[in-house]
Design a protein around this motif. Structure first.
Motif, PDB file in Angstrom:
ATOM      1  N   GLU A 157      10.216 -48.319   6.476  1.00 11.00           N
ATOM      2  CA  GLU A 157       9.595 -47.283   7.319  1.00 11.00           C
ATOM      3  C   GLU A 157       8.897 -46.233   6.461  1.00 11.00           C
ATOM      4  O   GLU A 157       9.034 -45.032   6.710  1.00 11.00           O
ATOM      5  N   GLY A 158       8.180 -46.713   5.442  1.00 13.94           N
ATOM      6  CA  GLY A 158       7.462 -45.771   4.564  1.00 13.94           C
ATOM      7  C   GLY A 158       6.424 -45.004   5.364  1.00 13.94           C
ATOM      8  O   GLY A 158       5.785 -45.557   6.248  1.00 13.94           O
ATOM      9  N   TYR A 159       6.299 -43.712   5.079  1.00  8.95           N
ATOM     10  CA  TYR A 159       5.345 -42.908   5.842  1.00  8.95           C
ATOM     11  C   TYR A 159       4.623 -41.914   4.950  1.00  8.95           C
ATOM     12  O   TYR A 159       5.095 -41.556   3.874  1.00  8.95           O
ATOM     13  N   GLY A 160       3.456 -41.509   5.427  1.00  9.38           N
ATOM     14  CA  GLY A 160       2.668 -40.495   4.729  1.00  9.38           C
ATOM     15  C   GLY A 160       2.574 -39.257   5.589  1.00  9.38           C
ATOM     16  O   GLY A 160       3.435 -39.026   6.453  1.00  9.38           O
ATOM     17  N   ARG A 161       1.514 -38.494   5.361  1.00  9.94           N
ATOM     18  CA  ARG A 161       1.339 -37.253   6.103  1.00  9.94           C
ATOM     19  C   ARG A 161       1.244 -37.514   7.605  1.00  9.94           C
ATOM     20  O   ARG A 161       0.687 -38.510   8.031  1.00  9.94           O
ATOM     21  N   ASN A 162       1.816 -36.590   8.382  1.00 12.44           N
ATOM     22  CA  ASN A 162       1.785 -36.678   9.842  1.00 12.44           C
ATOM     23  C   ASN A 162       2.410 -37.953  10.380  1.00 12.44           C
ATOM     24  O   ASN A 162       2.024 -38.458  11.431  1.00 12.44           O
ATOM     25  N   GLY A 163       3.340 -38.523   9.635  1.00 13.36           N
ATOM     26  CA  GLY A 163       4.046 -39.717  10.090  1.00 13.36           C
ATOM     27  C   GLY A 163       3.228 -40.998   9.993  1.00 13.36           C
ATOM     28  O   GLY A 163       3.628 -42.042  10.502  1.00 13.36           O
ATOM     29  N   ALA A 164       2.053 -40.945   9.353  1.00 11.41           N
ATOM     30  CA  ALA A 164       1.212 -42.151   9.213  1.00 11.41           C
ATOM     31  C   ALA A 164       1.942 -43.200   8.373  1.00 11.41           C
ATOM     32  O   ALA A 164       2.646 -42.856   7.426  1.00 11.41           O
ATOM     33  N   LYS A 165       1.771 -44.470   8.725  1.00  8.79           N
ATOM     34  CA  LYS A 165       2.476 -45.545   8.021  1.00  8.79           C
ATOM     35  C   LYS A 165       1.991 -45.650   6.568  1.00  8.79           C
ATOM     36  O   LYS A 165       0.796 -45.571   6.295  1.00  8.79           O
TER      37      LYS A 165
END
Lengths: 148, 229
Positions: free
Chosen positions: B35-43
């Protein structure tokens, strides 16, 4: 009362930490008062307690302010205010939400650091000041909370 | 510092936060993230062979000030010495190799009063390109993945503890910026996309964009260059 007795009385007065003593025996009366120490001591106490109150106020008012029974939670940093963890997620809190100490209230993003702001109090959210995705300044009101 | 190497985890940032309840400083490395994520919950596309590292620390909130630039400064400077090719920084903290994204940094914190748990997450494309317009570093580097990981851990810790001046950070950012004055850009603000011309950065590392003749400052968002100046 002779001089020796008076000296003994003064000694007993000092040893026992008394600040005031009045003794009347027949037509003889004596008043002992430790005025200097008393004043000095009380001034010190007042100063110390005022200092403690000031420190406590400064400590609290950095990120919260208590006014009219409400606690104002302020932004600890400059950034962008987000009410939810992602655009399609539900907001962390709404007006009327009951929150507990440690609950996440919002995110303030500053230079890609996503800062989750946690509540330091139990209570009810009565007002949310910024709109979602709005810029916030350091010290700007974010929420008003009615403490439990 | 507690260092943990894993085959798979939901997210190295999430695991770092969990472990910060028990340790003052932690580093989590995982071959993949489910469930890796970036800014604002982006995948965040997490492929085996790439680097997924999170370093967590307990600190005062004052430490958060300029932390993202300090991390970028330390990580970028280390990579620049080793990488063959043009390495640039893209506001706010992406690393580009020859104009394509080679890595991203996501810093999260949990603020409680004056204290914060902070986690610096870095995803670096070492072996695989997650997207067509991204880059991987392996061919541009002579270091193994493990060597890069160890140096990244060291540099992130240096960044957390460093006291670099604003002047140094600002000059570093300008010198290595992918965006140049006059570039036409879009800024994705999550709820809307703005279009304008890149003007510069503010002292607090906000981005200044001229939109229809008005220069506005933003502190967050995803910026894309659509035409060079």
């Amino acid at each position: 009362m002779n001089i020796k007795e008076i000296k003994e009385l003064i000694e007993a007065f000092s040893k026992n930490g008394l600040t005031k003593l009045e003794l009347t025996r027949g037509d003889f009366s004596i008043k002992l008062k430790k005025e200097y120490s008393q004043v000095q001591s009380s001034v010190n106490n007042v100063v110390l307690s005022e200092q403690a109150v000031t420190d406590e106020k400064v400590k609290q008012s950095e990120h919260v302010e208590n006014e009219g029974g409400l606690i104002y939670i302020k932004s600890p940093i400059i950034g962008t205010f987000y009410r939810a963890p992602s655009p399609d997620a539900d907001p962390y809190v709404e007006v009327g939400s009951k929150v507990k100490k440690g609950d996440v209230l919002c995110i303030v993003e500053a230079m890609k650091i996503m800062n989750e702001i946690e509540s330091e109090y139990n209570g009810e959210i009565v007002k949310i000041f910024p709109k979602n995705a709005e810029p916030v300044e350091y010290g700007q009101n974010l929420f008003a909370l009615k403490p439990e | 510092m507690k260092i943990i190497r894993l085959k798979s985890i939901d997210s190295t940032n999430k695991e770092a936060f969990r472990l910060l309840n028990h340790f003052q400083r932690v580093a989590i490395l995982s071959e993949t993230q489910t469930e890796g994520y970036g800014r604002n919950g982006a995948k965040w596309h997490s492929f085996k062979g790439n680097i997924h590292l999170s370093v967590g620390a307990i600190c005062k909130i004052a430490c958060l000030d300029t932390l993202s630039i300090r991390v970028l400064y330390h990580v970028f400077s280390m990579l620049k010495k080793e990488v063959k090719g043009q390495l640039l920084v893209k506001w706010p903290n992406d690393i580009l190799l020859n104009g394509e994204k080679a890595g991203g940094i996501l810093i999260e914190s949990k603020v409680k009063g004056d204290n914060a748990m902070v986690v610096v997450g870095i995803g670096l494309n070492y072996e695989k390109k997650p997207l067509n317009d991204s880059a991987c570093l392996k061919d541009a580097l002579t270091m193994s993945r493990e060597e890069v990981e160890n140096m990244l851990m060291e540099e992130i810790l240096n960044a957390i503890d460093s006291r670099l001046s604003m002047k140094t950070l600002f000059e570093f950012f300008l010198e290595n910026s992918y965006l140049q004055k006059g570039d036409e850009v879009t800024l994705n603000r999550g709820d809307r996309i703005l279009k304008g011309r890149f003007v510069g950065f503010t002292e607090k590392f906000g981005i200044r964009i001229d939109i229809d003749g008005n220069t506005r400052t933003f502190y967050s968002g995803e910026v894309k260059k659509i035409r060079k100046s």
